[in-house]
Design a protein around this motif. Structure first.
Motif, PDB file in Angstrom:
ATOM      1  N   THR A   1      14.592 -21.793  24.994  1.00 35.18           N
ATOM      2  CA  THR A   1      13.846 -20.650  25.507  1.00 35.18           C
ATOM      3  C   THR A   1      12.454 -21.059  25.966  1.00 35.18           C
ATOM      4  OG1 THR A   1      15.018 -19.245  23.935  1.00 35.18           O
ATOM      5  CG2 THR A   1      13.078 -18.308  24.998  1.00 35.18           C
ATOM      6  N   GLN A   2      12.102 -20.723  27.209  1.00 36.56           N
ATOM      7  CA  GLN A   2      10.736 -20.925  27.682  1.00 36.56           C
ATOM      8  C   GLN A   2       9.861 -19.840  27.076  1.00 36.56           C
ATOM      9  OE1 GLN A   2       9.107 -23.276  29.877  1.00 36.56           O
ATOM     10  NE2 GLN A   2       7.436 -22.205  28.868  1.00 36.56           N
ATOM     11  N   LEU A   3       8.795 -20.225  26.396  1.00 36.77           N
ATOM     12  CA  LEU A   3       7.900 -19.276  25.741  1.00 36.77           C
ATOM     13  C   LEU A   3       6.622 -19.092  26.552  1.00 36.77           C
ATOM     14  CD1 LEU A   3       8.281 -20.476  22.032  1.00 36.77           C
ATOM     15  CD2 LEU A   3       9.609 -18.765  23.273  1.00 36.77           C
TER      16      LEU A   3
ATOM     17  N   GLN B   1       5.875 -16.299  23.015  1.00 35.54           N
ATOM     18  CA  GLN B   1       6.944 -15.307  22.939  1.00 35.54           C
ATOM     19  C   GLN B   1       7.901 -15.485  24.122  1.00 35.54           C
ATOM     20  OE1 GLN B   1       7.297 -12.967  20.412  1.00 35.54           O
ATOM     21  NE2 GLN B   1       5.650 -14.140  19.467  1.00 35.54           N
ATOM     22  N   PRO B   2       9.177 -15.087  23.974  1.00 33.44           N
ATOM     23  CA  PRO B   2      10.091 -15.092  25.130  1.00 33.44           C
ATOM     24  C   PRO B   2       9.540 -14.195  26.239  1.00 33.44           C
ATOM     25  CG  PRO B   2      11.288 -14.739  23.085  1.00 33.44           C
ATOM     26  CD  PRO B   2       9.836 -14.632  22.743  1.00 33.44           C
ATOM     27  N   LEU B   3       9.952 -14.461  27.477  1.00 32.64           N
ATOM     28  CA  LEU B   3       9.360 -13.787  28.623  1.00 32.64           C
ATOM     29  C   LEU B   3       9.484 -12.272  28.551  1.00 32.64           C
ATOM     30  CD1 LEU B   3       7.978 -13.886  31.363  1.00 32.64           C
ATOM     31  CD2 LEU B   3      10.207 -14.250  32.434  1.00 32.64           C
ATOM     32  N   ASP B   4      10.666 -11.750  28.173  1.00 32.59           N
ATOM     33  CA  ASP B   4      10.817 -10.303  28.190  1.00 32.59           C
ATOM     34  C   ASP B   4       9.915  -9.623  27.166  1.00 32.59           C
ATOM     35  OD1 ASP B   4      12.364 -11.555  26.318  1.00 32.59           O
ATOM     36  OD2 ASP B   4      14.172 -10.371  26.652  1.00 32.59           O
ATOM     37  N   TYR B   5       9.700 -10.256  26.011  1.00 30.52           N
ATOM     38  CA  TYR B   5       8.807  -9.666  25.004  1.00 30.52           C
ATOM     39  C   TYR B   5       7.344  -9.816  25.421  1.00 30.52           C
ATOM     40  CZ  TYR B   5      12.666  -8.785  21.871  1.00 30.52           C
ATOM     41  OH  TYR B   5      13.819  -8.279  21.315  1.00 30.52           O
ATOM     42  N   ALA B   6       6.984 -10.942  25.995  1.00 29.26           N
ATOM     43  CA  ALA B   6       5.622 -11.120  26.485  1.00 29.26           C
ATOM     44  C   ALA B   6       5.314 -10.113  27.596  1.00 29.26           C
ATOM     45  CB  ALA B   6       5.423 -12.550  26.998  1.00 29.26           C
TER      46      ALA B   6
END
Length: 558
Positions: A446-448, A468-473
């Motif tokens: 996972t790219q954070l 954080q993962p992209l969708d959460y960020a």
């Protein structure tokens, strides 16, 4: 720490309630769309139940690695062992295990030895298979939780005898309508290939689908592969694309057709090393690779929100497989308005054995080029227009919707700007506050991203959220961007560099009274900034609790 959304909190509470009511041999099933955050959800459950030994079961090595990553993102103190893929790390409080490894007799003995009280089965639509049943039967008194996006199976086997009825359900249509996933637009690409003479056979999970060898012989032709490339050139140029094929050879042939047309393409298969997969995913993310072909490698566990085109070059009768494939492009990313599905449509006049398409898979008629949300809106309107008695209600509803649209548009966010190196920047409001999603070191698959900001008037750099993962960020950043738009004065609360944050907490002040009211411990030396963060976190939890209560009331009155 990853912050759960209200809907994820609702699912978590439902499982915790079921566990408290029946911790031994209890059952729970969560059905949620690909990209909803099932791994984060069950990682949060593991954090809540960390006093017991937990076994997490999956059928692919990358799913095990992703589960371990998310577990440690949600709870940095979690001790996680891995059994599978050449690792045999027995004895940790949480064990992620591959079903192929753990179902062997010599490993089944360890299940009793370590007294697992909770089994979590990822992608649990595979659970009726014999290997899963061996593991589940070895722990008859453990609480079982199954999570999947697609509980329906072609062989008709129900998951309910294994996991019970779903405690929470959010399908891909619901998730898109609620803005949790990106919209979908599908275009049917007609070919001259016929599927009529292809027989059906059982796959590895016991489901009946097209016979793979016969299907490969029928569809892996230069003419059809060229048709796929032409469809991409006509409808999807520049999009980050994954393509699902019927065999490894088919995947190589499709990739070769793309490369011959000057479109950078590559293949990922079951024999591709983890290092090579990570390199290919990185190239697809940064745009140097345009198309990544595969067979079934990317149907589960693949996590790259930037993908905005899926080519279904593999006909299938399986609703589950079709939904898994198109769901790989549904994750949200900055400026991603919709994911384009190029549905390669072959001729089949035997309706009983007809392949899935997006309308059939979603149970919704979708016209060519129509967004899923547009199709839902159109279908609802058509249904309402058929019933004269609902005309007045429809007009009122549309008027209310127009009013809501105007209110929302007042605070609409501008577009994110993608910068070199995978950086995303958002400029907010007339004072031009800047919020950025900054790639940091990857956590395995996972790219954070860090969420950083420069706020007016001094524009000093600050970090709001780490790794954080992209969708959460993205969710975190946009929530605060809306706050800045709706209340410009909130910059004083959001600014991590504000002078007031370092001031000592006043024991007789408003913040201290609120902390005591909420029963939040006040430690020696606490600053006003720390107090503000604790109060905000507590209020967010209260809002989530209120949302869960409202959802439960709606469910009871439905």
């Amino acid at each position: 720490m990853i912050e759960l959304r209200p809907d994820q909190q609702e699912a978590l509470q439902a499982v915790l309630t079921a566990y408290k009511q029946r911790p031994e041999d209890g059952k729970a099933l969560i059905v949620a769309a690909t990209g909803w955050g099932k791994t984060v959800f069950f990682s949060s459950l593991a954090r809540e139940l960390k006093s017991i030994n937990i076994l997490i079961l999956a059928h692919r090595d990358e799913l095990l690695d992703q589960a371990r990553e998310k577990l440690q993102m949600v709870d940095s103190s979690a001790i996680v062992g891995k059994v599978g893929g050449g690792s045999y790390e027995w004895g940790a409080p949480i064990t992620v295990a591959g079903v192929d490894t753990i179902s062997r007799d010599k490993h089944l003995k360890n299940l009793h030895k370590f007294n697992y009280k909770l089994i979590i089965v990822d992608e649990c639509h595979h659970a009726p298979a014999p290997k899963y049943q061996k593991v589940l039967n070895a722990l008859p008194n453990a609480f079982r939780l199954g999570v999947t996006a697609t509980p329906e199976r072609l062989d008709g086997k129900s998951l309910e005898p294994i996991f019970g009825k779903p405690l929470f359900r959010m399908d891909i249509k619901d998730a898109i309508q609620q803005g949790l996933l990106s919209d979908i637009r599908s275009i049917a690409i007609r070919t001259e290939t016929s599927l009529d003479n292809i027989k059906s056979s059982r796959n590895a999970d016991g489901e009946i689908d097209f016979n793979q060898k016969e299907l490969e012989n029928a569809i892996d032709t230069p003419a059809r592969n060229q048709r796929i490339v032409e469809a991409y050139q006509e409808h999807a140029v520049g999009r980050r694309t994954i393509c699902f094929c019927v065999s490894v050879e088919h995947a190589h042939n499709v990739a070769e057709a793309f490369n011959q047309a000057g479109i950078p393409a590559a293949v990922v298969s079951g024999t591709t090393s983890l290092t090579e997969r990570a390199r290919l995913y990185s190239q697809l993310r940064d745009g140097s690779l345009k198309v990544l072909t595969n067979v079934l490698v990317l149907t589960e566990g693949f996590d790259l929100p930037a993908v905005d085109c899926v080519i279904m070059a593999r006909p299938t009768q399986s609703n589950s497989l079709y939904i898994q494939c198109i769901g790989r492009g549904a994750r949200r990313a900055p400026n991603k308005i919709y994911c384009l599905i190029l549905d390669i449509t072959d001729n089949c006049y035997r309706l009983r054995l007809s392949p899935q398409n997006i309308s059939k898979a979603l149970g919704l008629k979708i016209n060519g080029g129509e967004l899923l949300t547009e199709a839902i809106e159109r279908e609802e309107k058509e249904k309402a227009e058929q019933e004269a008695r609902e005309k007045r209600a429809l007009i009122r509803k549309l008027n209310e919707r127009r009013h809501e649209d105007k209110e929302i548009d007042l605070f609409a966010l501008p577009e994110w700007q993608e910068k070199p190196g995978g950086l995303y920047v958002l400029e907010v409001g007339p004072r031009k506050h800047r919020i950025a999603l900054v790639p940091c070191s990857s956590s395995g698959w996972t790219q954070l991203y860090d969420v950083c900001a420069r706020l007016a008037p001094d524009f000093q750099g600050q970090r709001w959220l780490k790794a954080q993962p992209l969708d959460y960020a993205l969710q975190y950043a946009e929530k605060r961007a809306h706050q800045l738009l709706e209340d410009p004065g909130s910059v004083k609360l959001l600014d991590r560099n504000a002078a007031w944050r370092s001031q000592p907490l006043d024991p007789a002040g408003k913040q201290a009274k609120m902390l005591r009211w909420y029963r939040i411990p006040i430690r020696d030396g606490m600053t006003k900034g720390e107090a503000s963060d604790l109060i905000s976190e507590h209020k967010a939890k209260l809002e989530q609790k209120k949302a869960r209560k409202a959802a439960k009331q709606r469910e009871e009155t439905a």
